[in-house]
Design a protein around this motif. Structure first.
Motif, PDB file in Angstrom:
ATOM      1  N   ASP A   5       0.831  -1.215   0.000  1.00 29.43           N
ATOM      2  CA  ASP A   5       0.000   0.000   0.000  1.00 29.43           C
ATOM      3  C   ASP A   5       0.864   1.263   0.000  1.00 29.43           C
ATOM      4  O   ASP A   5       0.500   2.271  -0.612  1.00 29.43           O
ATOM      5  CB  ASP A   5      -1.000   0.006   1.149  1.00 29.43           C
ATOM      6  CG  ASP A   5      -0.363  -0.009   2.530  1.00 29.43           C
ATOM      7  OD1 ASP A   5       0.781  -0.503   2.676  1.00 29.43           O
ATOM      8  OD2 ASP A   5      -1.008   0.466   3.482  1.00 29.43           O
ATOM      9  N   GLN A   6       2.028   1.211   0.633  1.00 30.52           N
ATOM     10  CA  GLN A   6       2.929   2.366   0.628  1.00 30.52           C
ATOM     11  C   GLN A   6       3.547   2.556  -0.763  1.00 30.52           C
ATOM     12  O   GLN A   6       3.646   3.679  -1.247  1.00 30.52           O
ATOM     13  CB  GLN A   6       4.017   2.218   1.687  1.00 30.52           C
ATOM     14  CG  GLN A   6       4.869   3.463   1.831  1.00 30.52           C
ATOM     15  CD  GLN A   6       5.881   3.363   2.974  1.00 30.52           C
ATOM     16  OE1 GLN A   6       6.166   2.282   3.480  1.00 30.52           O
ATOM     17  NE2 GLN A   6       6.427   4.497   3.362  1.00 30.52           N
ATOM     18  N   VAL A   7       3.942   1.461  -1.404  1.00 31.19           N
ATOM     19  CA  VAL A   7       4.470   1.554  -2.772  1.00 31.19           C
ATOM     20  C   VAL A   7       3.392   2.142  -3.683  1.00 31.19           C
ATOM     21  O   VAL A   7       3.665   3.028  -4.497  1.00 31.19           O
ATOM     22  CB  VAL A   7       4.933   0.181  -3.296  1.00 31.19           C
ATOM     23  CG1 VAL A   7       5.293   0.252  -4.774  1.00 31.19           C
ATOM     24  CG2 VAL A   7       6.122  -0.325  -2.488  1.00 31.19           C
ATOM     25  N   GLY A   8       2.174   1.659  -3.539  1.00 29.83           N
ATOM     26  CA  GLY A   8       1.066   2.163  -4.355  1.00 29.83           C
ATOM     27  C   GLY A   8       0.814   3.640  -4.152  1.00 29.83           C
ATOM     28  O   GLY A   8       0.617   4.386  -5.114  1.00 29.83           O
ATOM     29  N   LYS A   9       0.850   4.069  -2.916  1.00 29.75           N
ATOM     30  CA  LYS A   9       0.598   5.486  -2.611  1.00 29.75           C
ATOM     31  C   LYS A   9       1.702   6.371  -3.195  1.00 29.75           C
ATOM     32  O   LYS A   9       1.437   7.358  -3.874  1.00 29.75           O
ATOM     33  CB  LYS A   9       0.498   5.689  -1.102  1.00 29.75           C
ATOM     34  CG  LYS A   9       0.205   7.108  -0.701  1.00 29.75           C
ATOM     35  CD  LYS A   9       0.063   7.242   0.811  1.00 29.75           C
ATOM     36  CE  LYS A   9      -0.196   8.685   1.174  1.00 29.75           C
ATOM     37  NZ  LYS A   9      -0.298   8.862   2.617  1.00 29.75           N
ATOM     38  N   VAL A  10       2.958   6.026  -2.922  1.00 33.62           N
ATOM     39  CA  VAL A  10       4.087   6.836  -3.382  1.00 33.62           C
ATOM     40  C   VAL A  10       4.231   6.762  -4.902  1.00 33.62           C
ATOM     41  O   VAL A  10       4.542   7.754  -5.548  1.00 33.62           O
ATOM     42  CB  VAL A  10       5.400   6.409  -2.682  1.00 33.62           C
ATOM     43  CG1 VAL A  10       6.595   7.169  -3.231  1.00 33.62           C
ATOM     44  CG2 VAL A  10       5.283   6.631  -1.176  1.00 33.62           C
ATOM     45  N   GLY A  11       3.969   5.581  -5.472  1.00 37.15           N
ATOM     46  CA  GLY A  11       4.106   5.386  -6.913  1.00 37.15           C
ATOM     47  C   GLY A  11       2.867   5.739  -7.715  1.00 37.15           C
ATOM     48  O   GLY A  11       2.841   5.580  -8.927  1.00 37.15           O
ATOM     49  N   HIS A  12       1.833   6.203  -7.002  1.00 36.97           N
ATOM     50  CA  HIS A  12       0.566   6.571  -7.642  1.00 36.97           C
ATOM     51  C   HIS A  12      -0.023   5.427  -8.466  1.00 36.97           C
ATOM     52  O   HIS A  12      -0.382   5.577  -9.620  1.00 36.97           O
ATOM     53  CB  HIS A  12       0.716   7.857  -8.469  1.00 36.97           C
ATOM     54  CG  HIS A  12       1.028   9.031  -7.614  1.00 36.97           C
ATOM     55  ND1 HIS A  12       2.314   9.472  -7.436  1.00 36.97           N
ATOM     56  CD2 HIS A  12       0.231   9.828  -6.864  1.00 36.97           C
ATOM     57  CE1 HIS A  12       2.299  10.499  -6.608  1.00 36.97           C
ATOM     58  NE2 HIS A  12       1.052  10.730  -6.242  1.00 36.97           N
ATOM     59  N   ILE A  13      -0.094   4.271  -7.804  1.00 41.27           N
ATOM     60  CA  ILE A  13      -0.696   3.073  -8.376  1.00 41.27           C
ATOM     61  C   ILE A  13      -2.086   2.931  -7.738  1.00 41.27           C
ATOM     62  O   ILE A  13      -2.236   3.168  -6.547  1.00 41.27           O
ATOM     63  CB  ILE A  13       0.177   1.834  -8.064  1.00 41.27           C
ATOM     64  CG1 ILE A  13       1.586   2.018  -8.621  1.00 41.27           C
ATOM     65  CG2 ILE A  13      -0.457   0.556  -8.582  1.00 41.27           C
ATOM     66  CD1 ILE A  13       1.666   2.177 -10.114  1.00 41.27           C
ATOM     67  N   PRO A  14      -3.101   2.524  -8.498  1.00 37.15           N
ATOM     68  CA  PRO A  14      -4.451   2.419  -7.947  1.00 37.15           C
ATOM     69  C   PRO A  14      -4.527   1.504  -6.727  1.00 37.15           C
ATOM     70  O   PRO A  14      -3.827   0.483  -6.650  1.00 37.15           O
ATOM     71  CB  PRO A  14      -5.268   1.832  -9.105  1.00 37.15           C
ATOM     72  CG  PRO A  14      -4.469   2.079 -10.332  1.00 37.15           C
ATOM     73  CD  PRO A  14      -3.034   2.132  -9.902  1.00 37.15           C
TER      74      PRO A  14
END
Length: 122
Positions: A5-14
């Motif tokens: 979830d942190q990778v998704g948030k920082v990487g702007h992944i859905p």
């Protein structure tokens, strides 16, 4: 190294994007987030000597390389692949690849933000 979830948030992944390990030919470990979609992140970690890191960098045209001071012992990106950053630290090559269908600039910024978080873990 970071929760999905942190990778998704920082990487702007859905939110809720698929993530998981991917095969690596280099003997390292890789994890992909939202693979095969317009926006994706891949993080790879491979044991490498400094000489090996330097040898790979030497294969890239020098006029395309930008050093990124403050990330690991050495870090760079190339204009050939704007959302990709390579970092050398403590005998590892950390490779972060961010793809955004709409913007190379945002991919580069997200890759650097992820690299900053991940380098602290090495």
């Amino acid at each position: 190294m970071l929760p999905a979830d942190q990778v998704g948030k920082v990487g702007h992944i859905p939110d809720g994007a698929k993530s998981g390990a991917v095969a690596s030919n280099s003997g390292g470990r890789s994890c992909a987030f939202n693979p095969g979609h317009p926006d994706a992140v891949t993080i790879s970690l491979t044991a490498v000597t400094k000489a090996g890191f330097d040898a790979f960098r030497a294969t890239i045209p020098a006029n395309t390389v930008t050093d990124l001071p403050g990330l690991g012992q050495e870090a760079y990106r190339t204009s050939q692949t704007p959302g990709v950053i390579d970092v050398f630290k403590n005998g590892f090559d950390l490779n972060i690849s961010v793809i955004h269908a709409d913007s190379d600039a945002s991919a580069s910024a997200d890759a650097k933000a992820l690299a900053t978080l991940l380098v602290a873990k090495l």
